[in-house]
Design an enzyme around this catalytic site. Structure first.
Site, PDB file in Angstrom:
ATOM      1  N   CYS A  26       0.714  -1.357   0.156  1.00  0.00           N
ATOM      2  CA  CYS A  26      -0.052   0.071  -0.019  1.00  0.00           C
ATOM      3  C   CYS A  26       0.744   1.194   0.013  1.00  0.00           C
ATOM      4  O   CYS A  26       2.036   1.072  -0.502  1.00  0.00           O
ATOM      5  CB  CYS A  26      -0.829  -0.112   1.162  1.00  0.00           C
ATOM      6  SG  CYS A  26       0.076  -0.018   2.761  1.00  0.00           S
ATOM      7  N   HIS A 559      -2.156  11.160   2.951  1.00  0.00           N
ATOM      8  CA  HIS A 559      -2.761  10.002   2.886  1.00  0.00           C
ATOM      9  C   HIS A 559      -4.270  10.060   2.898  1.00  0.00           C
ATOM     10  O   HIS A 559      -4.653  10.685   4.072  1.00  0.00           O
ATOM     11  CB  HIS A 559      -2.313   8.783   3.784  1.00  0.00           C
ATOM     12  CG  HIS A 559      -2.898   7.394   3.600  1.00  0.00           C
ATOM     13  ND1 HIS A 559      -4.341   7.077   3.822  1.00  0.00           N
ATOM     14  CD2 HIS A 559      -2.284   6.387   2.919  1.00  0.00           C
ATOM     15  CE1 HIS A 559      -4.272   5.658   3.234  1.00  0.00           C
ATOM     16  NE2 HIS A 559      -2.905   5.177   2.894  1.00  0.00           N
TER      17      HIS A 559
END
Length: 640
Positions: A26, A559
């Protein structure tokens, strides 16, 4: 950093390519599904250049490298091992397939009950407040007008989640099993329908011999025609049957009538089977389990609670804790309170205090940098960073935390400590125990003292780690054009959020670096902008994260949301590319936050400085909403 060397080191320490069933990454972590965990040397992986932490979760070995680094290490990792890369969903499926049936069942329970915890927490907290207000009124401390509009509304809200709990479980369970969640909600409503006698009246009706009966199977059998208030397992079973029928009917029913036939048949047959046969059986089994749990934690002298408190943390390591919400909800329905949650809170406090002792005693900056934020996160109820990042690595510390948790659980039993709801432990767990605050405070203090003291005595720095920390690290030569200091502005419009309140334990513990979190609120669509001047170093494929190397050399990750990588790019539009030059306020991403909320993921957006060890970091107190590209949220000054 030599990405190829770090990748090869990790590959060797996980047992080679043949021991890797699946590899994905990720924005911050290398996610590996391992064939044989016994071949993995986690301690050695911790010391690989660039690794910021290692832990296991959801059947995956997760190695934290940070933004801009993990994708480069991943490329070298799959190249070195000749491994075919997998998507995040494929890695997740591989991890689930690797688990045994028991663990898959426990994970499924977690998937059912975890999503409804916020609703239970809200009602539970309000129930605790209402109970406290009622106690103060009945003892003459305050005057209480129960017809007051605020009291009436609060009383209504406090009981709603529990009154319609089966509907919530039905929706969540159907979604977990892959059925239509709205049909699951209908199943939950059927099981508490007013046509059925309320289960709360069963005791009185049984004593009077007036339990209503209904003949089933053409009169061959007769069952108690009672509702399922206070029961959680039968509705889960009902939704499993519903999903089984719905999936198969979709395959055989003609498309022209599928919309009408499949829901009707699925719901009717499921309701008939559950009300007539399956439900009564699982009511008996559920009552037996709850009775066994209550018997255990109420053994004389608190001995049963002592055992549960001591072994609670090991069950977190194995993933068994996913099923504990069902116990909490069952106790709340049966007794009006849960005796299990305070014991869980004691276990979490024990691990947090043990981790805190490590941060105080260690001379290793790397260990301290991991242990202190992990301990703070543990005291907030999120113990994974403390357990996986610190305590298990130094096993005596983990044992010290377990002993502290056992002592706290013992006090819970001896004082009869109970909570009005579930989902909140640690410092904020007292909000669920407002009717017994002194008992909770006593448990907290004793647990923390025992765990901290034992851990402080037992812990000592590893010789190899201490030696490695003393060795001077090779610093890359700084370019002369680097700024000495700069200010980062907000990348998003919204309200500041404390890092500890972020829903992801890694972000909450600030393992990746100093973090600024912003909640966009109910906004539908917002741009994410550059917090400073610099060069775009990474734009994740799914558009949910972007990395920037600032003009001062800071490595910054933005993020968007928590677990939004699973959305696979839906709702995210990338407005920049790697290598592109940006200035503060330039748009980086366009995000449909309404899509994030519909997908069920927290929309909190994090900005992290992953190489903060090169800077003196200053973070102003943020209270008012921030403006993108304008509000100052962090100051950086290069060391030296």
């Amino acid at each position: 950093m030599d990405y190829a060397k770090s990748a090869k080191d990790v590959l060797g320490l996980v047992g080679g390519a043949s021991n890797v069933a699946s590899a994905a990454h990720c924005a911050t972590r290398l996610r590996l599904v391992i064939v044989d965990n016994a071949k993995v040397d986690r301690d050695a992986i911790e010391d690989v250049d660039g690794v910021k932490g290692v832990f296991e979760a959801q059947g995956q070995l997760q190695i934290i490298f940070g933004t801009g680094t993990v994708n480069k290490v991943y490329e070298e990792f799959v190249k070195a091992g000749g491994i075919t890369g997998a998507s995040k969903d494929e890695a997740k499926q591989a991890a689930a397939a690797k688990q045994n049936p028991v663990m898959r069942g426990i994970k499924l329970l977690g998937d059912v009950f975890v999503p409804i915890i916020p609703a239970i927490v809200a009602s539970g907290l309000l129930l605790g407040i209402m109970s406290t207000v009622g106690f103060m009124a009945s003892n003459g401390f305050i005057q209480l007008d129960t017809s007051n509009e605020f009291y009436v509304v609060a009383d209504l809200v406090s009981s709603t989640a529990f009154t319609f709990l089966q509907v919530l479980i039905g929706f969540s369970a159907a979604k977990a099993f892959g059925a239509n969640p709205f049909l699951g909600a209908v199943m939950g409503a059927i099981m508490i329908h007013p046509s059925l006698e309320s289960a709360y009246n069963l005791a009185a009706l049984s004593a009077a011999g007036e339990v209503p009966q209904q003949s089933m199977l053409f009169g061959l059998i007769s069952v108690d025609w009672m509702g399922y208030q206070g029961h959680v397992v039968p509705i889960v079973i009902a939704c499993a049957i519903l999903a089984f029928l719905e999936k198969r009917l979709h395959k055989v029913v003609p498309e022209a009538v599928d919309l009408f036939v499949t829901p009707l048949v699925s719901v009717f047959v499921s309701a008939y089977l559950v009300l007539g046969f399956v439900g009564p059986v699982f009511v008996v089994l559920e009552n037996a389990v709850l009775g066994a749990v209550q018997w255990l934690i109420t053994l004389p002298f608190g001995l049963g609670a002592l055992v549960v408190g001591g072994f609670y943390a090991p069950t977190v390591v194995t993933g068994l804790h996913q099923m504990y919400t069902a116990i909490d909800l069952g106790q709340l329905a049966s007794y009006g309170v849960t005796y299990w949650l305070p014991i869980a809170s004691a276990a979490n406090i024990g691990q947090a205090a043990a981790c805190l002792a490590v941060s105080v005693k260690t001379k290793s900056p790397k260990v301290r940098g991991l242990a202190f934020p992990a301990a703070l996160s543990g005291f907030m109820g999120i113990t994974e960073p403390a357990i996986f990042g610190v305590n298990l690595r130094f096993f005596k510390v983990f044992v010290a935390g377990c002993i502290g948790g056992a002592v706290g659980a013992l006090l819970c039993s001896l004082t009869g400590l109970a909570a009005a709801g579930t989902g909140v432990t640690g410092i904020f767990g007292i909000l669920l125990c407002l009717n017994m605050p002194l008992q909770y405070a006593l448990m907290f203090a004793a647990t923390a003292a025992v765990a901290f003291g034992l851990s402080f005595v037992l812990y000592s720095d590893e010789p190899a780690a201490a030696k490695a920390d003393k060795a001077p690290a090779a610093e890359p030569e700084a370019a002369p054009a680097l700024l000495a200091a700069e200010t980062l502005v907000a990348p998003l419009a919204g309200s500041p959020v404390a890092a500890a309140d972020i829903a992801d334990p890694t972000f909450a513990a600030e393992i990746l670096g100093p973090t600024v979190a912003i909640d966009p609120g109910e906004a539908d669509r917002l741009p994410v902008v550059a917090p400073c001047g610099g060069t775009v170093s990474t734009v994740f494929d799914t558009g949910h994260a972007v990395g920037i190397t600032s003009d001062s050399g800071a490595e910054i990750l933005i993020h968007v949301g928590v677990d939004t990588v699973k959305m696979e790019g839906e709702g995210f539009s990338k407005l920049v590319s790697e290598g592109q030059r940006v200035v503060a306020g330039d748009p980086l991403l366009d995000v449909d936050f309404s899509a994030v909320r519909r997908a069920g993921y927290p929309a909190t957006t994090m900005m992290i400085v992953s190489n903060a060890y090169d800077f003196d970091v200053e973070r102003p107190e943020l209270a008012a909403p921030v403006e993108p590209g304008k509000s100052d949220v962090m100051g950086l000054a290069r060391k030296g």
